[in-house]
Design a protein around this motif. Structure first.
Motif, PDB file in Angstrom:
ATOM      1  N   THR A 138     118.521   2.771 -30.092  1.00  0.00           N
ATOM      2  CA  THR A 138     119.115   2.012 -31.333  1.00  0.00           C
ATOM      3  C   THR A 138     120.315   3.088 -31.815  1.00  0.00           C
ATOM      4  O   THR A 138     120.202   4.177 -31.742  1.00  0.00           O
ATOM      5  N   GLY A 139     121.292   2.202 -32.506  1.00  0.00           N
ATOM      6  CA  GLY A 139     122.549   3.049 -33.289  1.00  0.00           C
ATOM      7  C   GLY A 139     122.343   2.933 -34.740  1.00  0.00           C
ATOM      8  O   GLY A 139     123.551   3.011 -35.331  1.00  0.00           O
ATOM      9  N   ASP A 140     121.145   2.462 -35.316  1.00  0.00           N
ATOM     10  CA  ASP A 140     120.982   2.459 -36.591  1.00  0.00           C
ATOM     11  C   ASP A 140     119.960   3.157 -37.086  1.00  0.00           C
ATOM     12  O   ASP A 140     118.755   3.299 -36.615  1.00  0.00           O
ATOM     13  N   LEU A 141     120.260   3.934 -38.392  1.00  0.00           N
ATOM     14  CA  LEU A 141     119.262   5.045 -38.548  1.00  0.00           C
ATOM     15  C   LEU A 141     117.977   4.440 -39.127  1.00  0.00           C
ATOM     16  O   LEU A 141     116.893   4.922 -39.088  1.00  0.00           O
ATOM     17  N   PHE A 142     118.151   3.240 -40.183  1.00  0.00           N
ATOM     18  CA  PHE A 142     116.798   2.745 -40.530  1.00  0.00           C
ATOM     19  C   PHE A 142     116.071   2.008 -39.349  1.00  0.00           C
ATOM     20  O   PHE A 142     114.632   2.260 -39.441  1.00  0.00           O
ATOM     21  N   ASN A 143     116.739   1.417 -38.561  1.00  0.00           N
ATOM     22  CA  ASN A 143     116.002   0.920 -37.309  1.00  0.00           C
ATOM     23  C   ASN A 143     115.233   2.072 -36.454  1.00  0.00           C
ATOM     24  O   ASN A 143     114.229   1.868 -36.152  1.00  0.00           O
ATOM     25  N   SER A 144     115.965   3.221 -36.515  1.00  0.00           N
ATOM     26  CA  SER A 144     115.404   4.272 -35.572  1.00  0.00           C
ATOM     27  C   SER A 144     114.186   4.719 -36.643  1.00  0.00           C
ATOM     28  O   SER A 144     112.922   5.144 -35.994  1.00  0.00           O
ATOM     29  N   PHE A 145     114.024   4.764 -37.875  1.00  0.00           N
ATOM     30  CA  PHE A 145     112.747   5.056 -38.691  1.00  0.00           C
ATOM     31  C   PHE A 145     111.683   4.139 -38.138  1.00  0.00           C
ATOM     32  O   PHE A 145     110.624   4.489 -37.975  1.00  0.00           O
ATOM     33  N   VAL A 146     112.119   2.963 -38.185  1.00  0.00           N
ATOM     34  CA  VAL A 146     111.041   1.799 -37.886  1.00  0.00           C
ATOM     35  C   VAL A 146     110.576   1.977 -36.388  1.00  0.00           C
ATOM     36  O   VAL A 146     109.319   2.076 -36.320  1.00  0.00           O
ATOM     37  N   PHE A 147     111.347   2.275 -35.502  1.00  0.00           N
ATOM     38  CA  PHE A 147     110.771   2.722 -34.238  1.00  0.00           C
ATOM     39  C   PHE A 147     109.893   3.979 -34.222  1.00  0.00           C
ATOM     40  O   PHE A 147     108.870   3.979 -33.372  1.00  0.00           O
ATOM     41  N   PHE A 148     110.557   4.900 -35.076  1.00  0.00           N
ATOM     42  CA  PHE A 148     109.569   6.097 -35.021  1.00  0.00           C
ATOM     43  C   PHE A 148     108.419   5.697 -35.723  1.00  0.00           C
ATOM     44  O   PHE A 148     107.233   6.351 -35.422  1.00  0.00           O
ATOM     45  N   GLU A 149     108.197   5.069 -36.551  1.00  0.00           N
ATOM     46  CA  GLU A 149     106.843   4.670 -37.249  1.00  0.00           C
ATOM     47  C   GLU A 149     105.907   3.946 -36.090  1.00  0.00           C
ATOM     48  O   GLU A 149     104.634   3.776 -35.981  1.00  0.00           O
ATOM     49  N   LEU A 150     106.907   2.998 -35.454  1.00  0.00           N
ATOM     50  CA  LEU A 150     105.876   2.235 -34.331  1.00  0.00           C
ATOM     51  C   LEU A 150     105.347   3.119 -33.418  1.00  0.00           C
ATOM     52  O   LEU A 150     104.269   2.911 -33.098  1.00  0.00           O
ATOM     53  N   MET A 151     106.039   4.140 -32.832  1.00  0.00           N
ATOM     54  CA  MET A 151     105.678   4.998 -31.853  1.00  0.00           C
ATOM     55  C   MET A 151     104.428   5.971 -32.478  1.00  0.00           C
ATOM     56  O   MET A 151     103.422   6.163 -31.793  1.00  0.00           O
ATOM     57  N   GLY A 152     104.593   6.185 -33.835  1.00  0.00           N
ATOM     58  CA  GLY A 152     103.452   6.931 -34.491  1.00  0.00           C
ATOM     59  C   GLY A 152     102.249   5.951 -34.581  1.00  0.00           C
ATOM     60  O   GLY A 152     101.321   6.597 -34.034  1.00  0.00           O
ATOM     61  N   VAL A 153     102.477   4.910 -34.970  1.00  0.00           N
ATOM     62  CA  VAL A 153     101.239   4.074 -35.276  1.00  0.00           C
ATOM     63  C   VAL A 153     100.265   4.018 -33.870  1.00  0.00           C
ATOM     64  O   VAL A 153      99.174   3.967 -33.764  1.00  0.00           O
ATOM     65  N   VAL A 154     101.292   3.495 -32.696  1.00  0.00           N
ATOM     66  CA  VAL A 154     100.504   3.349 -31.651  1.00  0.00           C
ATOM     67  C   VAL A 154      99.752   4.797 -30.902  1.00  0.00           C
ATOM     68  O   VAL A 154      98.853   4.807 -30.602  1.00  0.00           O
ATOM     69  N   ALA A 155     100.645   5.689 -31.323  1.00  0.00           N
ATOM     70  CA  ALA A 155     100.038   6.966 -30.872  1.00  0.00           C
ATOM     71  C   ALA A 155      98.957   7.496 -31.555  1.00  0.00           C
ATOM     72  O   ALA A 155      97.853   8.068 -30.998  1.00  0.00           O
ATOM     73  N   TYR A 156      98.549   7.230 -32.972  1.00  0.00           N
ATOM     74  CA  TYR A 156      97.640   7.580 -33.762  1.00  0.00           C
ATOM     75  C   TYR A 156      96.185   6.881 -32.752  1.00  0.00           C
ATOM     76  O   TYR A 156      95.373   7.432 -32.594  1.00  0.00           O
ATOM     77  N   ALA A 157      96.528   5.549 -32.692  1.00  0.00           N
ATOM     78  CA  ALA A 157      95.368   4.604 -32.036  1.00  0.00           C
ATOM     79  C   ALA A 157      95.057   5.325 -30.933  1.00  0.00           C
ATOM     80  O   ALA A 157      93.886   5.410 -30.514  1.00  0.00           O
ATOM     81  N   LEU A 158      96.089   5.406 -30.046  1.00  0.00           N
ATOM     82  CA  LEU A 158      95.898   5.946 -28.678  1.00  0.00           C
ATOM     83  C   LEU A 158      95.079   7.478 -28.610  1.00  0.00           C
ATOM     84  O   LEU A 158      94.086   7.635 -27.806  1.00  0.00           O
ATOM     85  N   THR A 159      95.418   8.177 -29.510  1.00  0.00           N
ATOM     86  CA  THR A 159      95.144   9.462 -29.572  1.00  0.00           C
ATOM     87  C   THR A 159      93.379   9.269 -29.859  1.00  0.00           C
ATOM     88  O   THR A 159      92.523  10.175 -29.329  1.00  0.00           O
ATOM     89  N   GLY A 160      93.004   8.443 -30.933  1.00  0.00           N
ATOM     90  CA  GLY A 160      91.687   8.366 -31.513  1.00  0.00           C
ATOM     91  C   GLY A 160      91.028   7.379 -30.397  1.00  0.00           C
ATOM     92  O   GLY A 160      89.833   7.197 -30.627  1.00  0.00           O
ATOM     93  N   PHE A 161      91.274   6.807 -29.159  1.00  0.00           N
ATOM     94  CA  PHE A 161      90.955   5.935 -28.570  1.00  0.00           C
ATOM     95  C   PHE A 161      89.474   6.006 -28.121  1.00  0.00           C
ATOM     96  O   PHE A 161      88.479   4.975 -28.362  1.00  0.00           O
TER      97      PHE A 161
END
Lengths: 612, 114, 254, 99
Positions: A138-161
């Motif tokens: 992504t070349g858009d700052l807010f869009n990269s925040f949204v992807f950042f959060e997507l990575m985060g949400v998935v990673a929390y769930a996977l860590t606690g799997f």
């Protein structure tokens, strides 16, 4: 068909795969959902490679305005841009290929997946892939925040799997809280930039900032957004979540977290700096170097010391990742194309090596239900192949030529040496210590070197080692072929990163395009791409090879010494405070994160606020 | 008045962090995280406000009316969703943590860890 | 760290952060400024595409990719919460006790439920015209369904809320968003391009793909939030820990 | 002018946010959070953001507090069934530190 049109597909294909698995996963047999997930992940990887190859031949930038919202002349638009340059496309392709490797590795994982939800693990991995690829492109700052959060949400769930176990939950919790805070800090910074420039695209913000002189708004925005990304990168003092999460996450997830997600934080900071803040109205180069290199050195030293101290193999590898993130931050922080090129190769090779090491550790966990260096003392002599792969990984981590880790380290440390000679020493010492820690543990586990101290403190030796259940349901008797092939292939890729001259040349020109403020803006907004003329390829030289051999020798020496004799009480006492900081208390971690925010502000302020 | 909205956003951010640092209960900590996040809503919408502007919805206002910035509103909407999902996931973790450890006090959890 | 030490570290760091933030706030454009270049362009673009609600236009047209990722986050969180709160070995299900509900509350609930559902659907349907849209309406619909828990009892809720279809609905909503975007590509345009006819400003079908994407989001959010709340309720009402004679998983009875 | 209204709403938000942090008992915090949600909704209405106000109303003052209440109920109900301490010890050898 225009190659740029492929860019959204790189992100969308894994999303579709996740949707298919979420619906079909309950009916499909296990093998079918495994095959489906690999197919979708591989398709995305292939698309990224096609875009990379296509971009390399023609114009190096592949630009797609999502929804066709191409801006008018002057770059005034309303849409979001996906901008693939060789660096981000290369990282995307690497991410996707690593995801494929991880999916193949985990074929034998979770013999008993959650009932009626056999598709949920691969589905989450595919969502993780989509998040990471989107974040790269992504070349858009807010869009990269949204992807950042997507990575985060998935990673929390996977860590606690593995909710049946006790500790994954604590690690996931700390991870979730600290990362979310980082995200919100980043968003505050984005809001400040929006208020100042009225734009959200990286290129547009950068251009708007060029026209004015830096002020407190720019400083605060830089600090807040960087803090968010450095939390993801696990830089000191934002790093506390990482060892807690990595030590407990399922091994395939660790391969991704350590191998690439953390590095994406470093990528994010670098991209942000060059596109937004590197101009005359941003943060001056000296201030940025001071900030990134200071944080990098701290991170590298803390990571190295802590990794040497661990006997829990996954924690050891996690701290070694922290140490390497520090080196990466130094490499990109010196703000030279060479440093960036070296770091790029280093990141790729390190990702392969680290994932391979986690894969070997996963085999130990599944066979012995433990990853404790002392508990496993000598027991893994029966696994010569795994042991060989593990030791090879350890040597590569030390920086042994001709692995890519060595080439990347050599190029980065040479460039860092121009900023300060002592930085070269940091590279050598840190890679020797973390590699040495890995080798020491390997010597004890796979060769039984040194005294066997563990039996003394276990009552009657009757204790069943470890509370860590194997992740395969039952303990493995035979090691599945896939679980050995994957680390072997990953190590081979790390070797190729050091040997294939085209890769080194590609990294050189990619870094030349990446570490430049104006090139990005004119490519994205005006459609003009400057050719990568004058880009020096990253190449081997004598000094680099010698330093690589030196750090390998140091690492091997440390490993032998460490494996033979138990640790001295004096160093133990000296390091105790450092160990106590890793308390597992979320309040502590949050307090440190705020301290990190303050540290960044103090480091970046001189020069930014006073420059004319 | 020109600074008040920004200062309120900053205050909420810091007070939420204070709550997180001093929390004795993980459920409370998740609540504090939600507080921290609301600072981003306030800051975004404050930045997008325009004196005398109306909502950017052209249902019954002329198309050349003076309106506030719709972009920050769209961003805030996204942000609200993100906040809700993170809260849900963290609360799910808290439930399981409590099952395995019998406590949701960070101090006790940290002692358990050794 | 001791509690004191932690607080001290925080207070020192927070002081520096306060200086940083206040310094920035002082130099920001004043509250109520007229400087909104992106906002002005977005309003213009919204009207060009005949979308009366400019916020909906930004969400579902101009920055539709943000919303796609946002929906994916919700999708991932639902998947994640379901996985994290699954019934594990050693836990057993306990049939929920029928709750005593006063007739007044029951009547109120029965009355409110259809009203709330209608309001929710209305909010979804008019997303491109008036404030509201898929997300807000979806949450209202999902919460409305759970009025039944208050009004009647858990078993009544379980009867009208067999989770399977909602889980599928969640996925279908997500997939519909992606497929709409891909359809534009097949038509020779870019991903998520607004290729449908834009219609007349202010009518229910105006805005082109905004309507479709809005509906997809409404569906995903409604179903996703239902699944999310159901997962939490399931933990509270039905799943019991390894209390007496842990019967390993009595199967999922829904 | 709506300025005074905005100022009042802002102060209300700041106060409820502070109260939400200082109420350390989760159930009471959930209630205060729901007030914070309402205060934010009011503020968003005054700054001409009806879309955000609607979702804040749905999420901030209903969904989030509801999830917190459910979590509290689950946690409170399960509390007597605490794990025996010796079991905790058995699980406590967290290899991270060697002592």
């Amino acid at each position: 068909m225009n190659i740029a049109r492929l860019l959204p597909l790189v992100v969308v294909v894994p999303l579709l795969g996740a949707a298919v698995l979420a619906v079909g996963g309950r009916r499909l047999p296990r093998i079918a959902s495994d095959v489906v997930s690999v197919a979708f992940a591989a398709t995305s990887a292939a698309l990224a490679l096609v875009a990379l190859a296509g971009g390399a031949h023609g114009a190096p930038y592949v630009i797609d305005w999502v929804g066709g919202w191409r801006p008018g002349p002057g770059g005034e638009g309303v849409g979001i841009v996906l901008a693939g340059d060789p660096m981000s496309l290369g990282l995307t392709a690497f991410t996707s290929l690593l995801v494929v490797a991880v999916l193949v590795y985990s074929w034998r994982y979770f013999e008993e997946p959650p009932r009626r939800r056999s598709g949920s693990f691969p589905a989450l991995i595919l969502l993780f892939q989509a998040g990471m690829c989107g974040f790269c492109l992504t070349g858009d700052l807010f869009n990269s925040f949204v992807f950042f959060e997507l990575m985060g949400v998935v990673a929390y769930a996977l860590t606690g799997f593995r909710v049946e176990e006790r500790r994954p939950l604590q690690g996931a919790m700390a991870f979730g809280l600290v990362n979310s805070l980082g995200g919100y800090a980043m968003l505050l910074g984005i809001a400040l930039l929006y208020a100042r420039t009225g734009e959200l695209g990286l290129a547009q913000i950068g251009r708007q900032l060029d026209g004015r002189s830096p002020d407190a708004v720019v400083l605060a925005a830089f600090v807040l957004v960087s803090a968010g990304l450095l939390v993801k990168a696990a830089a000191v003092p934002f790093h506390f979540w990482l060892p807690d999460a990595h030590a407990v996450a399922p091994t395939p997830v660790c391969m991704l977290l350590s191998g690439v997600m953390v590095e994406l934080g470093v990528f994010g900071v670098t991209r942000l700096y060059w596109t937004v803040f590197a101009g005359p109205g941003g943060v001056p180069h000296e201030a940025a170097t001071r900030t990134l290199v200071t944080v990098g050195v701290l991170t590298a030293l803390v990571g190295a010391v802590m990794s040497w101290r661990q006997r829990h193999l996954k924690r050891l590898l996690a701290f070694s990742t922290v140490a390497h993130v520090g080196l990466f931050l130094i490499g990109v922080g010196v703000l030279s194309p060479e440093g960036t090129a070296g770091t790029a190769i280093y990141v790729l090779a390190h990702g392969g090596v680290k994932a391979a090491l986690f894969a070997c550790t996963g085999i130990l966990l599944d066979r012995y239900a433990s990853v404790d260096e002392k508990e496993l003392h000598g027991r893994a002599r029966e696994l010569p192949l795994t042991g060989a792969l593990y030791m090879l990984g350890g040597l590569a981590l030390c920086g042994m030529p001709p692995f890519g880790t060595s080439l990347g380290k050599a190029v980065a440390e040479e460039s860092a040496g121009h900023t300060g000679h002592w930085l070269t020493a940091v590279f050598v010492v840190v890679s020797a210590v973390t590699g040495g820690a890995v080798l020491r543990a390997g010597l004890r586990v796979f060769a039984g070197t040194g005294p066997r101290t563990y039996d003394d403190d276990a009552p009657g030796g009757a204790r069943v080692p470890g509370d860590e259940g194997p992740e395969t349901g039952t303990r493995l008797r035979r090691i599945p072929v896939t679980m050995l092939t994957v680390p072997a292939v990953l190590l081979a890729a790390a070797l190729a990163a050091g040997l294939v001259p085209q890769w080194a040349a590609g990294a050189g020109s990619a870094a030349h395009l990446f570490a430049a403020h104006d090139i990005y803006a004119s490519a994205v907004l005006d459609g003009q791409t400057a050719p990568a003329a004058g880009a020096a390829p990253a190449h081997w030289n004598t000094a680099g090879v010698l330093l690589g051999l030196l750090s390998t020798a140091l690492g091997a020496g440390l490993a032998v010494l460490g494996a033979r004799r138990p640790r001295g009480a004096v160093t133990e006492r000296l390091l105790a405070p450092l160990r106590r900081l890793q308390s597992g208390h979320v309040g502590d971690y949050v307090a440190w994160a705020v301290a990190g925010l303050a540290l960044l502000a103090l480091l970046a302020a001189p020069g930014t606020l006073t420059s004319p | 008045m020109t600074l008040l909205p920004y200062l309120v956003a900053g205050w909420i951010f810091l007070v939420g962090l204070y709550g997180l640092v001093t929390s004795r209960n993980l459920i409370h900590a998740v609540g504090c995280l939600a507080v921290t996040q609301s600072s981003t809503y306030v800051l975004l919408l404050a930045i997008g406000y325009r004196d005398g502007g109306t909502a950017p919805v052209f249902a019954d206002i002329p198309t050349d009316a003076r309106v506030v910035d719709p972009v920050v509103q769209a961003l805030t909407l996204t942000d609200v969703v993100v906040g809700a999902t993170v809260t849900a996931l963290l609360l799910a973790l808290v439930i399981q943590l409590h099952k395995r450890h019998g406590t949701v006090d960070p101090d006790e959890l940290s002692e358990l860890k050794g | 760290m001791t509690r004191r030490g932690r607080l001290l570290l925080f207070l020192i760091a927070a002081t520096v952060t306060t200086v940083l933030l206040v310094g920035a706030f002082v130099e920001l454009p004043d509250f109520g400024t007229n400087f909104h270049p992106y906002g002005d362009r977005a309003v213009h673009a919204a009207l060009e595409h005949r979308t009366a609600n400019a916020v909906a236009s930004v969400n579902f047209d101009q920055r539709a990719l943000d919303t796609l990722v946002e929906e994916t986050i919700l999708f991932a969180a639902v998947l994640g919460a379901v996985v994290l709160l699954r019934q594990v070995t050693g836990e057993r299900r306990r049939p929920p006790r029928p709750a005593r509900v006063s007739p007044a509350i029951r009547r109120l609930g029965v009355l409110l439920l259809p009203v709330a559902l209608l309001v929710g659907l209305y909010v979804v349907a008019h997303g491109q015209l008036t404030p509201g849209g898929g997300f807000q309406g979806g949450v209202v619909v999902a919460t409305a369904l759970h009025l039944l828990y208050v009004a009647a009892d858990y078993r009544a809720l379980e009867r009208i809320r067999p989770l399977g279809p909602y889980e599928v609905g969640d996925v279908v909503g997500e997939a519909a968003y992606v497929v709409t975007g891909l359809a534009a590509m097949l038509g020779g345009s870019t991903f998520l391009a607004n290729v449908l006819p834009w219609g007349t400003l202010g009518t229910l079908t105006s805005g082109g793909t905004v309507v479709v994407l809005n509906a997809a989001v409404g569906m995903e959010v409604a179903c996703g939030v239902v699944v999310l709340l159901a997962t939490f309720l399931d933990q509270v009402v039905e799943i019991d820990e390894e209390s007496d004679g842990a019967r390993p998983g009595t199967g999922e009875s829904r | 002018m709506t300025d005074p209204l905005i100022a009042v709403a802002l102060v209300l938000v700041a106060v409820t946010a502070t109260a939400a942090v200082l109420n350390r008992e989760p159930l009471r915090q959930a209630l205060v959070l729901s007030f914070l949600g309402l205060a934010l909704t009011l503020l968003f209405v005054f700054v001409q953001a009806p879309d955000v106000a609607l979702s804040q109303l749905a999420v901030g003052s209903a969904l989030t507090p509801l999830m917190i209440v459910l979590t509290v109920r689950k946690v409170a109900r399960a509390t007597p069934a605490r794990h025996a301490p010796e079991e905790d010890d058995a699980h406590d050898q967290d290899g991270e530190a060697d002592r």
